[in-house]
Structure formats: structure tokens, C-alpha cells
Design a protein around this motif. Structure first.
Motif, mmCIF file in Angstrom:
data_model
loop_
_atom_site.group_PDB
_atom_site.id
_atom_site.type_symbol
_atom_site.label_atom_id
_atom_site.label_comp_id
_atom_site.label_asym_id
_atom_site.label_seq_id
_atom_site.Cartn_x
_atom_site.Cartn_y
_atom_site.Cartn_z
ATOM 1 N N ARG A 147 0.832 -1.213 0.000
ATOM 2 C CA ARG A 147 0.000 0.000 0.000
ATOM 3 C C ARG A 147 0.860 1.252 0.000
ATOM 4 O O ARG A 147 0.592 2.213 -0.715
ATOM 5 N N LYS A 148 1.896 1.257 0.830
ATOM 6 C CA LYS A 148 2.758 2.441 0.902
ATOM 7 C C LYS A 148 3.556 2.596 -0.392
ATOM 8 O O LYS A 148 3.650 3.685 -0.956
ATOM 9 N N GLN A 149 4.108 1.489 -0.862
ATOM 10 C CA GLN A 149 4.990 1.550 -2.030
ATOM 11 C C GLN A 149 4.248 2.072 -3.251
ATOM 12 O O GLN A 149 4.781 2.855 -4.032
ATOM 13 N N PRO A 241 2.934 7.925 -16.193
ATOM 14 C CA PRO A 241 3.055 7.935 -14.725
ATOM 15 C C PRO A 241 4.155 7.010 -14.215
ATOM 16 O O PRO A 241 4.350 5.912 -14.733
ATOM 17 N N TRP A 242 4.859 7.479 -13.227
ATOM 18 C CA TRP A 242 5.894 6.697 -12.549
ATOM 19 C C TRP A 242 5.649 6.780 -11.053
ATOM 20 O O TRP A 242 5.094 7.763 -10.562
ATOM 21 N N ARG A 243 6.103 5.771 -10.348
ATOM 22 C CA ARG A 243 6.119 5.822 -8.897
ATOM 23 C C ARG A 243 7.563 6.074 -8.478
ATOM 24 O O ARG A 243 8.469 5.318 -8.852
ATOM 25 N N GLY A 244 7.767 7.148 -7.714
ATOM 26 C CA GLY A 244 9.123 7.486 -7.288
ATOM 27 C C GLY A 244 9.289 7.367 -5.792
ATOM 28 O O GLY A 244 8.311 7.342 -5.046
ATOM 29 N N VAL A 245 10.509 7.272 -5.359
ATOM 30 C CA VAL A 245 10.795 7.260 -3.928
ATOM 31 C C VAL A 245 11.718 8.427 -3.593
ATOM 32 O O VAL A 245 12.396 8.976 -4.452
ATOM 33 N N ARG A 246 11.692 8.797 -2.326
ATOM 34 C CA ARG A 246 12.547 9.860 -1.816
ATOM 35 C C ARG A 246 13.341 9.272 -0.664
ATOM 36 O O ARG A 246 12.791 8.548 0.166
ATOM 37 N N TYR A 296 10.995 6.819 1.317
ATOM 38 C CA TYR A 296 9.595 7.244 1.352
ATOM 39 C C TYR A 296 9.025 7.184 -0.056
ATOM 40 O O TYR A 296 9.549 7.832 -0.966
ATOM 41 N N PRO A 297 7.958 6.436 -0.259
ATOM 42 C CA PRO A 297 7.376 6.364 -1.605
ATOM 43 C C PRO A 297 6.544 7.610 -1.910
ATOM 44 O O PRO A 297 6.204 8.387 -1.016
ATOM 45 N N GLY A 298 6.230 7.769 -3.200
ATOM 46 C CA GLY A 298 5.330 8.843 -3.603
ATOM 47 C C GLY A 298 6.041 10.120 -3.984
ATOM 48 O O GLY A 298 5.449 11.186 -3.950
ATOM 49 N N ALA A 299 7.304 10.040 -4.353
ATOM 50 C CA ALA A 299 8.051 11.231 -4.763
ATOM 51 C C ALA A 299 7.960 11.393 -6.278
ATOM 52 O O ALA A 299 7.762 10.427 -7.003
ATOM 53 N N HIS A 303 11.084 6.237 -11.008
ATOM 54 C CA HIS A 303 11.741 5.021 -10.541
ATOM 55 C C HIS A 303 11.032 3.761 -11.023
ATOM 56 O O HIS A 303 11.655 2.877 -11.582
ATOM 57 N N TYR A 304 9.721 3.685 -10.796
ATOM 58 C CA TYR A 304 8.983 2.477 -11.165
ATOM 59 C C TYR A 304 7.860 2.843 -12.128
ATOM 60 O O TYR A 304 6.951 3.592 -11.758
ATOM 61 N N PRO A 305 7.888 2.322 -13.354
ATOM 62 C CA PRO A 305 6.730 2.521 -14.232
ATOM 63 C C PRO A 305 5.520 1.848 -13.597
ATOM 64 O O PRO A 305 5.663 0.870 -12.860
#
Lengths: 367, 367
Positions: A147-149, A241-246, A296-299, A303-305
Motif C-alpha cells: 500500500r505504501k509503495q 506515470p511513474w512511482r518514485g521514492v525519496r 519514502y514512496p510517492g516522490a 523510478h517504477y513505471p
């Protein structure tokens, strides 16, 4: 003399440039960032190495790729171990049945495992995981992390990549990867990228878009593109859209190690970060002083398609690729995570670079 | 034990943290970027050092500052020389009369110099420069550079900082600075920042705003702020304007040096960049391979505060500062270029850090 222009000096662009240069071809690389390496960054805080753009563990079964890497930089013999917070303990990741049998709640877990279907239902990510390990283990190890990722209910995520990532082990094998070749570059990843780009002219700090296409093609017999295609085309069909982390990086002087291993997962929904990384485990550095990086995810980073169930994102990526191929000019090739909108590991990127280099060399020889 | 929290780990924050730590005080630093050092970056392209965020030359007449710096990192004995393209030649910057007398157009220049007023008129930047050196030299050396650098007609710029920056020399002294102490850190600026922050706990990748103020103050007896105050306050009074530059860095393998010195100015209005920088002159590196960085003005970065003639920007900076001082919590101090909205050199930043550290220590002792 034939010239190949490469857009992007991350791992993909650097590997293509290296292989073409080694084959005696003239190569020019243009990179948008003011430094090369893409996501392959290793920083130093008072001498302590860490990865400010996220952890990278090199692992491969591809011997040719491994030989290329080790010819450029000495690889430390690091084998990646991940542990996870679960059941108020620190347990192995992937979960090990031997450890689970020691838990107070083992009887209930055992009943759930006995009731599993023969094959996990692949309706979605959650159904697959529950089918593999039962509700309790799924809830403790995976649900909160996922869920967080992804910022999504796991029921809305595809099960496509679950079999590659999610395991329940009973073999006592605690390394995350089973690849024969694993390691971390002595001194950090910039040494690998330096090894790839040494001898190749590179312009850094020059972001390339469709407006620069004539310049990119000028005098070039082939163009290799490794940048994000939506950005290249000014997102005129929409944004991929991508999912990024910080990473939040804590430099702790005087402390030797903080984590029990290189990565500690934190699936708890009560904490915002998904995991902590202590690069000292990878770099083999010793002595006082460490850096622990909380992820922290959501940046807003690529990073992740995001592989939506309907496949809309991949279709959009395909449309941008079609536009690229419809442009006038010399033959063009795409490589790397950004340009192909695909989550691929470092060894796969290098293998892709090898394949594309072969195609470019064939073209230059026969064309 | 008293705790001081420092916001920002650029040169200002790092220097304050170092001095407080050395004085035996507990310090914690929080930095927005994932790495420390602020603008003080030195990158390496296959071993060739360069400065991706812009050139920094350490020069000072402040012996105490110099002693602090040299106690932390060996300073190479680099003395900064700038040359400039003008009259289709490469000439000294600042202009040297001995070189100008060799120009075909010297007779006309000489007449303009003879007609100068006793004191340049300080109406604006242009009037001051023309008063100092006449129309022809102003046009060749300064006008184009200034227009590009500031994106403004020089008539609209204040003459306030001209006397410090613009000279016409007749003494054959070709170093840019006249300070007794000059140098460049052996291995690059990160070694200086590492020296300052070694032993101090630092969190990197955590940007602080007014929303975090309670956390910043929690347990702190003093707070030192070095970040941009408009960003800290979410720009609710408006954005403080800055003039930024962008560096395009060319890695040229096999080439030893390209420029005749560390910096070559390009005042021509026909080219977009203002100057080229070859850090190899500063770093003292030898052998094949160099990086030449072309500097393009007009980038969205906080490099030069814009001193408008009416003083509106400085007034806005003052309002943000007033807001900071009106917040509840422990005593707070500001330091550095970003927080004070002032163009100050590195030695001035360190001197400021020394002064603020003294004030903080006084407060902690007497308060």
C-alpha cells in the motif's frame, strides 16, 4: 567516419557508448543532468558512502554482463540480505518457515497455509499473495508495504510481477537473490559509469527534446535514445506515470552500524517509510560513522513505471515510441528503463545495451 | 545538554555546525537536498574534477577564516586568472592598459579615456562603467556580458556593486583577486564540507518549511536558519527573485587543456553563454582528459539575489525575516547567501558563521 549520438548518460546510454567506442566507432553522448550516471549515484558523507537516489544491488546470471562490469570496476563480494519488521520481530525476507514456526501465532498461520489453493489466484496482487501464504502472513509482511509503495489498494494492482518478487521459503537460504554473480562496486557506482564513459566525449547539463532533433541527427548515422520519451515529446500525448521514492539520509557520526543488514523493510502502516538502507553493508566500509537512508514512496521521480491492469500506460509509452520512429533522420534505437518505460534490473539494462550495440554495428557495417 | 538545530548544510550551515560542535555543543543539522554542501559541489567525470553548480574560488584577507579552512583541507596554491574575448582577441580581465595600447583602435580608446569625468557617474551600472573606461571599452568588455548575465539593460542596473567588480588596470597585475590568501581545495569542495560536518549528525533530504517549525524547535535552545526564507514560508508574501546560471559541462577525453586559464569570459551578444570554466586549472590536475563548463545565465536557481534600484526585493526579504523573528520558540539566527538574500563570498559566509556562533554561545552561556 560513422558517428553515433547517444541521448542520456545513465547506465543504458553509458553502456551503449562504451561498447560502440570499444568497437572503434565515434560516439557522442548528451546528458540532461549536470553529471553523468542517471540514478546510479553514490554520495559520501565525511567518507561514508551512501546512495542518495536509492539502493542498487548488482546481481546477474548473465556471465557476459558480469565480465564486462568486473572488467571496469572491482566488485566487492556483497550478497544482498533483506530483513523485515513483522510480528514485532525482525524476520527474514522472504519469510522463512523455520522462523515462522517459532511465532506464538504459528498454529493459526499453519491452518491458513493448509487451506491454500494449489495455485494462487492471479486476479490481482492481493489474491495471488494470499493464495501463496494465507491472510496472516500477507497482512504482516506484504499488505502495508505494498500500500505504501504503490499508494494503491493491492487489490487494484496486477499480479503479473508477484511470482518474481514474492516467495515463501523453507530452505534457509537468506540471500534475496539467487544469481551466481552478485556484488557492489568498490568505491561506489560512479566508478562503474566512469569506466563505461572513459574516452567518450560527453556533454552534461543539456536536456534534449524534440526541438533539438535536427541537432541530434546532424552528422549522425544512428541515434540511441535513453531518456524518458514523454519528456522528450514535451508530454503532448500526456504524462507517463511513474512511482518514485525519496530518500532521507541520516549521517550518524560515531556509530558503526545501525541496521542488522543492508535493507530492513518496514511494512507497518503506522510509519510512512517502506524501508531503511545502510549502504555500509554493501560498501564494506568499517569504523565509526554510518548513513541510514529511509525510503519514502510517492516522490515525483521516475523510478517504477506503473503497470496498470488495463495496460493504458504501456499503450501510451508505445504511442510515444511510434512517434519517435516516425521522425525523419537516421535509424534510432531505444534502451534503458526511462525510454522503454520498463522496470528492468541493471544487468538487463547492460544486456539490452549489448543487443542494441550489435544492431547498430550491423547497421553501420551493412547500411 | 543545550541543543542547537541548524537548517541547511551548505557552507553557512556546515560552518556554524562545525564551530558549535568544536565548542562542545550538541548540534543537529537538517538539509533539504539528499547530499550536503549546497552549491559547493565538485563532480568527477572519469576522474576529471569539475563544478557542476558553478565555479568557486576561495580568496580572503581574513586570516582567521583562512586558518579554519586550511585546518580542514589542504588548499592548492591556485591564484585565479580570468581572460576575456574582446576586439577579436583574448585579453586580460580586468582590462590592462598595456594590452589595449597594442590594439589597432587604441587612438580612439585613448581619446575616450582622456574625456572621462573625474568620477564616474553612479546613476546606473552603464553610466558608471562608461565613466570609468569610455564607450568603446565598455561596449567590448562589459555591455554584452552584463546584458546576458542579468537579462536586463545595464542602464536599469544599480551602480552599487560596480566599483567592487569593474576595474581598468595599468599595473600588469593579472590575478583577478588581490587577497593574500587564495586557493582551491585539493580534491574539491566536498572535502571542505566533509571537514566541517565530520562528527555532526545530519539529516539530508528533508526540506524544512514553516509547517515543521514545532519539530525544528522541539528540544532546541537555539535555531540557525540558512535556507531561503521565501521557500521556508511557502512564498506567501511572494517569491524572492534570483538570477541563476546553468552549466553545460563538456567532458573531452584525450585533451589536456582547452582554455588559456581557469575562466574565459565571452561578452559577445552572439553567443548565449557568458563564460567558460576549466576546473583543471583550479584543481591542478594534469594529463589527458578535461571538462569545460559553459555558463548560461537565466536558469531557475538561487545564485545571485537581484538588487533592484528601488530596493523592493531587499524589502521583501526583510519582511520574511521579520516573520521569522515573530515566530514563537527559541532564539533564531540567519546565516548564508540564501537566508540573508545577499551575494556574499565564501570567506564572508564563514566569517558570518563565526559571528553567529559567538552569539549563540553567548546566549547559551548567559541565557
Amino acid at each position: 567516419m560513422a558517428l553515433v549520438r547517444v541521448i542520456g548518460a545513465g547506465l543504458a546510454g553509458a553502456a551503449v557508448a562504451h561498447l560502440l567506442h570499444r568497437a572503434g566507432r565515434a560516439v557522442e553522448v548528451v546528458e540532461g543532468d549536470p553529471t553523468w550516471g542517471g540514478q546510479l549515484r553514490t554520495a559520501s558523507a565525511a567518507g561514508v558512502l551512501y546512495e542518495p537516489a536509492g539502493a542498487h544491488i548488482f546481481h546477474t546470471a548473465d556471465t557476459e554482463v558480469w565480465e564486462l562490469v568486473t572488467s571496469l570496476v572491482p566488485m566487492l563480494p556483497y550478497r544482498h540480505v533483506v530483513r523485515t519488521e513483522a510480528f514485532d520481530r525482525v524476520l527474514s525476507w522472504p519469510p522463512q518457515l523455520a522462523e515462522l514456526r517459532e511465532l506464538p501465532g504459528w498454529a493459526g498461520i499453519e491452518r491458513e497455509l493448509a487451506a491454500r489453493p494449489a495455485v494462487p489466484r492471479a486476479d490481482n496482487f492481493e489474491s495471488w499473495c494470499v493464495g501463496l501464504m494465507g491472510e496472516t502472513l500477507y497482512h504482516e509482511f506484504i499488505e502495508g508495504y505494498t500500500r505504501k509503495q504503490w499508494g494503491e489498494d493491492p487489490k487494484n494492482l496486477t499480479a503479473a510481477w508477484a511470482p518474481k518478487r514474492i516467495e515463501l521459503r523453507d530452505d534457509g537460504y537468506t540471500d534475496l537473490f539467487r544469481d551466481p554473480h552478485q556484488g557492489w562496486p568498490d568505491g561506489g557506482y560512479p566508478r562503474l559509469v566512469d569506466g563505461l564513459l572513459r574516452g567518450v566525449p560527453v556533454v552534461m547539463g543539456q536536456r534534449i527534446t524534440i526541438d533539438d532533433w535536427d541537432d541530434v541527427c546532424a552528422g549522425a548515422d544512428a541515434v540511441v535514445i535513453t531518456c524518458a520519451l514523454d519528456e522528450f515529446f514535451a508530454e503532448h500525448l500526456g504524462r507517463l506515470p511513474w512511482r518514485g521514492v525519496r530518500l532521507v539520509n541520516h549521517y550518524l557520526p560515531g556509530v558503526d552500524h545501525v541496521l542488522p543488514c543492508g535493507v530492513l523493510n518496514t511494512p507497518s502502516p503506522l510509519l510512512a517509510h517502506t524501508r531503511a538502507i545502510e549502504t555500509k553493508w554493501m560498501s564494506g566500509q568499517t569504523g565509526p560513522g554510518t548513513v541510514v537512508s529511509y525510503e519514502y514512496p510517492g516522490a515525483p521521480a521516475r523510478h517504477y513505471p506503473i503497470d496498470d491492469v488495463a495496460g493504458a500506460n504501456r499503450a501510451l509509452a508505445r504511442r510515444y515510441l511510434d512517434e519517435l520512429h516516425a521522425l525523419p533522420g537516421p535509424p534510432r534505437y531505444v534502451a534503458g528503463r526511462l525510454a522503454t518505460y520498463a522496470y528492468i534490473d541493471m544487468d538487463q539494462v547492460i544486456r539490452q545495451a549489448m543487443n542494441i550495440t550489435r544492431r547498430v554495428l550491423d547497421q553501420l557495417t551493412t547500411g
